[in-house]
Design a protein around this motif. Structure first.
Motif, PDB file in Angstrom:
ATOM      1  N   VAL A 131       0.853  -1.190   0.000  1.00  0.00           N
ATOM      2  CA  VAL A 131       0.000   0.000   0.000  1.00  0.00           C
ATOM      3  C   VAL A 131       0.884   1.234   0.000  1.00  0.00           C
ATOM      4  O   VAL A 131       1.849   1.321   0.780  1.00  0.00           O
ATOM      5  CB  VAL A 131      -0.933   0.022   1.231  1.00  0.00           C
ATOM      6  N   GLY A 132       0.589   2.180  -0.873  1.00  0.00           N
ATOM      7  CA  GLY A 132       1.380   3.405  -0.870  1.00  0.00           C
ATOM      8  C   GLY A 132       1.197   4.211  -2.132  1.00  0.00           C
ATOM      9  O   GLY A 132       0.275   3.975  -2.926  1.00  0.00           O
ATOM     10  N   ARG A 133       2.080   5.182  -2.320  1.00  0.00           N
ATOM     11  CA  ARG A 133       2.088   6.013  -3.515  1.00  0.00           C
ATOM     12  C   ARG A 133       3.046   5.410  -4.522  1.00  0.00           C
ATOM     13  O   ARG A 133       4.196   5.119  -4.207  1.00  0.00           O
ATOM     14  CB  ARG A 133       2.521   7.441  -3.156  1.00  0.00           C
ATOM     15  N   VAL A 134       2.579   5.193  -5.732  1.00  0.00           N
ATOM     16  CA  VAL A 134       3.381   4.525  -6.760  1.00  0.00           C
ATOM     17  C   VAL A 134       4.396   5.517  -7.316  1.00  0.00           C
ATOM     18  O   VAL A 134       4.042   6.524  -7.934  1.00  0.00           O
ATOM     19  CB  VAL A 134       2.484   3.981  -7.891  1.00  0.00           C
TER      20      VAL A 134
ATOM     21  N   ALA B  66      -0.822   6.632  -8.594  1.00  0.00           N
ATOM     22  CA  ALA B  66       0.354   7.295  -9.146  1.00  0.00           C
ATOM     23  C   ALA B  66       0.180   8.800  -9.031  1.00  0.00           C
ATOM     24  O   ALA B  66      -0.919   9.331  -9.210  1.00  0.00           O
ATOM     25  CB  ALA B  66       0.552   6.900 -10.602  1.00  0.00           C
ATOM     26  N   SER B  67       1.270   9.497  -8.739  1.00  0.00           N
ATOM     27  CA  SER B  67       1.237  10.946  -8.593  1.00  0.00           C
ATOM     28  C   SER B  67       2.048  11.587  -9.706  1.00  0.00           C
ATOM     29  O   SER B  67       3.263  11.379  -9.804  1.00  0.00           O
ATOM     30  CB  SER B  67       1.808  11.347  -7.221  1.00  0.00           C
TER      31      SER B  67
ATOM     32  N   TYR C 165       5.752   5.254 -14.264  1.00  0.00           N
ATOM     33  CA  TYR C 165       6.308   4.144 -13.488  1.00  0.00           C
ATOM     34  C   TYR C 165       5.256   3.054 -13.273  1.00  0.00           C
ATOM     35  O   TYR C 165       5.564   1.857 -13.326  1.00  0.00           O
ATOM     36  CB  TYR C 165       6.826   4.650 -12.149  1.00  0.00           C
ATOM     37  N   LEU C 166       4.007   3.449 -13.035  1.00  0.00           N
ATOM     38  CA  LEU C 166       2.947   2.467 -12.873  1.00  0.00           C
ATOM     39  C   LEU C 166       2.768   1.635 -14.151  1.00  0.00           C
ATOM     40  O   LEU C 166       2.617   0.402 -14.090  1.00  0.00           O
ATOM     41  CB  LEU C 166       1.634   3.163 -12.514  1.00  0.00           C
TER      42      LEU C 166
ATOM     43  N   THR D 153      -6.257   3.359  -4.790  1.00  0.00           N
ATOM     44  CA  THR D 153      -6.603   3.644  -3.407  1.00  0.00           C
ATOM     45  C   THR D 153      -8.014   4.215  -3.344  1.00  0.00           C
ATOM     46  O   THR D 153      -8.358   5.134  -4.087  1.00  0.00           O
ATOM     47  CB  THR D 153      -5.617   4.647  -2.802  1.00  0.00           C
ATOM     48  N   GLY D 154      -8.839   3.661  -2.475  1.00  0.00           N
ATOM     49  CA  GLY D 154     -10.215   4.111  -2.367  1.00  0.00           C
ATOM     50  C   GLY D 154     -11.155   3.434  -3.339  1.00  0.00           C
ATOM     51  O   GLY D 154     -12.326   3.808  -3.432  1.00  0.00           O
ATOM     52  N   GLY D 155     -10.677   2.436  -4.085  1.00  0.00           N
ATOM     53  CA  GLY D 155     -11.519   1.718  -5.029  1.00  0.00           C
ATOM     54  C   GLY D 155     -12.434   0.724  -4.338  1.00  0.00           C
ATOM     55  O   GLY D 155     -12.408   0.572  -3.107  1.00  0.00           O
TER      56      GLY D 155
END
Length: 573
Positions: free
Chosen positions: A321-324, A355-356, A363-364, A395-397
């Motif tokens: 879990v995290g930011r990609v 992804a941000s 990267y994703l 996230t949040g899906g």
């Protein structure tokens, strides 16, 4: 007691860094009065407004750092211009005489050296000039500043990189210094601002700590500095990405190093969130005796239900879990999982994160391509039991509406980062009572303690072996998960964070001179009229009839009952 809380790009704004922990701190210490001094970084941040403020916040003063303000050169007379040239020249000389290799060198003397003294004199000289003349904005952007930098770079004894500076480099350095020194033009340190506080608490170091430094210099207000990230380290990392000339990097590194040393030397106490940050602070000149560890506090309530319920996760399920982003090294995780899946064909890997920005999205896409190569017969897609060993989820899906839901679905939580600060996601997993496999980066070992398995970064084989070990031992997973939750509740909750800062406030004020003296009608001081714990729940005896609720400094003796919202010099918002 009255706390002057200085924030940068955070509380009380709705968006920004460090806003949440500052809000929790203020709301958790209702026995104190708080005055907020907020530095904003963008117009958007100011336009988005503030968070709701509790009643014990007396006032808020804000100042934008995204604009330089009005040009004040027209108001400078000959004497003021000469004073500026002398102070700025001293500042430039201190920077050009400092070498990057000398910053934080353990072999250097622990006391202030000649360059540090010169830097401090120049810094406070500029602050005194700003107070007398109403600001520094125009002077810091003037040709005088650039010429002072050039003279310092050409002077005998200047460091090699500074001697190579060209005119464009000097202009770039002058521009960056002007931005960093903008807080010197604020009047926050006066008697009607931070000068009336019992304690100044800055929630960041570097340039954001300048108002606190000035309050200490002009009004002898004790200073507490909190750094959950190390500004000097952040500057080094950012400067490498800009591609600036060596002379620019050297001069700016010298400035930020000298400022960090000055902040650490003048602060009564300096706090950090982990041992990694503490080592940086020590290398930059902080006295170990004045360093304190205060871990970031997290709200444990959203994870209580998952943490206390029996584990009902699907067997052999790894969850990330995290930011990609590239620093998370999901490619190594995918290669490690390929080995796990070979040994345990029923294993599943769920990657839950967003992804941000364009780099994160690229990267994703790369990670999905790697997953398709590793599992050519099973295209990676939404997770379904018995299909597709790797799933990528937002996230949040629907599969993971909240982080707690994502952790609840895991047999083992995996962290594969190659760069990490304080891993808040890991603490969340621990609060959920899940066993973890993590890489040895940043503060991971400090957070995990003995409650999880830790492997070297960029080592898929070791990561795979650790994951397979825990997947094959449910009793060990349960023991580690229970120990992890107990550790997180003991060390990393909001309540622990708030209690720690409350103790530090009392420790500092107990060693500092009394600042708020209440006088009676005859002008005589009234001992204990404004106790430090004046807002503790319960009845307190009111002041004697002869007492007047005022202070020797003219400020209020009791808690403020209304909010004064002001910008810069307290003009009404």
């Amino acid at each position: 007691m009255r706390i002057g809380l200085v924030t940068e790009s955070g509380y009380p704004y709705v968006s920004g860094d460090a806003g949440l922990w500052c809000e929790r701190l203020v709301r958790g210490l209702t026995q104190h009065e708080f005055d907020l001094y907020a530095l904003s970084r963008t117009r958007q941040q100011e336009d988005e407004g503030w968070r709701p403020l509790p009643r014990h916040v007396g006032r808020v003063r804000t100042a934008p750092l995204w604009t330089a303000g009005e040009d004040d050169r027209a108001g400078y007379g000959r004497r003021a211009r000469r004073r500026f040239a002398e102070c700025y020249g001293e500042l430039a000389a201190a920077l050009t005489a400092r070498s990057d290799a000398d910053l934080g060198d353990p072999a250097r003397p622990t006391g202030p050296d000649a360059e540090a003294d010169r830097f401090g004199r120049a810094l406070y000289g500029l602050a005194e000039l700003a107070r007398d003349e109403g600001g520094l904005a125009g002077a810091l952007r003037s040709d005088t500043a650039v010429r002072a930098l050039e003279r310092a770079c050409r002077a005998p004894g200047a460091q090699r990189a500074a001697r190579q500076a060209r005119v464009p480099d000097l202009l770039a350095v002058a521009t960056r210094l002007e931005r960093a020194l903008r807080p010197l033009s604020l009047d926050w340190h006066e008697e009607d601002g931070l000068g009336a506080a019992d304690l100044c608490h800055t929630t960041a170091g570097g340039a954001a700590a300048l108002p606190g430094l000035l309050a200490r210099h002009f009004c002898d207000v004790p200073l507490l500095v909190t750094e959950y990230g190390v500004p000097l380290r952040s500057h080094y990392l950012a400067s490498r990405a800009t591609g600036a000339a060596p002379a620019v990097r050297a001069l700016l590194a010298a400035f930020h190093g000298a400022l960090a040393a000055e902040v650490y030397q003048r602060a009564a106490l300096v706090t950090h969130g982990n041992a990694h940050a503490r080592r940086w602070q020590e290398r930059c000149g902080a006295d170990r005796a004045r360093l304190r560890t205060v871990h970031p506090g997290m709200d444990a309530a959203p994870f209580t239900e998952v943490g206390e319920a029996p584990q009902a996760a699907a067997p052999d399920t790894l969850v990330w879990v995290g930011r990609v982003e590239p620093a998370k090294d999901l490619v190594s995780l995918l290669h490690a999982f390929a080995r796990v899946h070979t040994a345990r064909p029923g294993a599943r890997l769920r990657i839950v994160g967003s992804a941000s920005g364009p780099d994160g999205a690229a990267y994703l896409a790369h990670c999905k391509a790697v997953a398709a190569q590793l599992f050519p017969d099973e295209a990676a897609g939404p997770h379904t039991a018995g299909e597709n060993p790797v799933s990528f989820e937002e996230t949040g899906g629907p599969e993971a509406p909240t982080p707690a839901d994502a952790y609840a679905a895991a047999s083992v939580i995996v962290l594969s980062s190659v760069v990490e600060g304080f891993p808040l996601g890991l603490v969340e997993a621990m609060l959920c009572g899940r066993a973890t496999v993590t890489t040895d980066v940043g503060a991971v070992v400090e957070v995990v303690g003995g409650t999880g398995l830790v492997v070297p970064p960029r080592n898929p084989q070791a990561l795979a072996e650790a994951c397979a070990t825990l997947l094959g031992d449910p009793e060990r997973r349960a023991r580690l998960g229970a120990a992890a939750r107990a550790r997180a509740l003991e060390l990393f909750t909001v309540e622990q964070n708030t209690a720690a800062f409350h103790g530090l406030y009392l420790e500092i004020v107990a060693r500092s001179p009394v600042r708020r003296v209440v006088l009676d009608r005859a002008g005589e001081p009234l001992p204990f009229a404004a106790p430090a714990e004046a807002h503790v729940a319960g009845r307190w005896t009111g002041p004697p009839a002869a007492a007047t609720p005022r202070t020797a400094r003219g400020g209020p003796a009791w808690a403020a009952t209304s909010l004064t919202r002001s910008a810069g010099s307290e003009a009404a918002r």
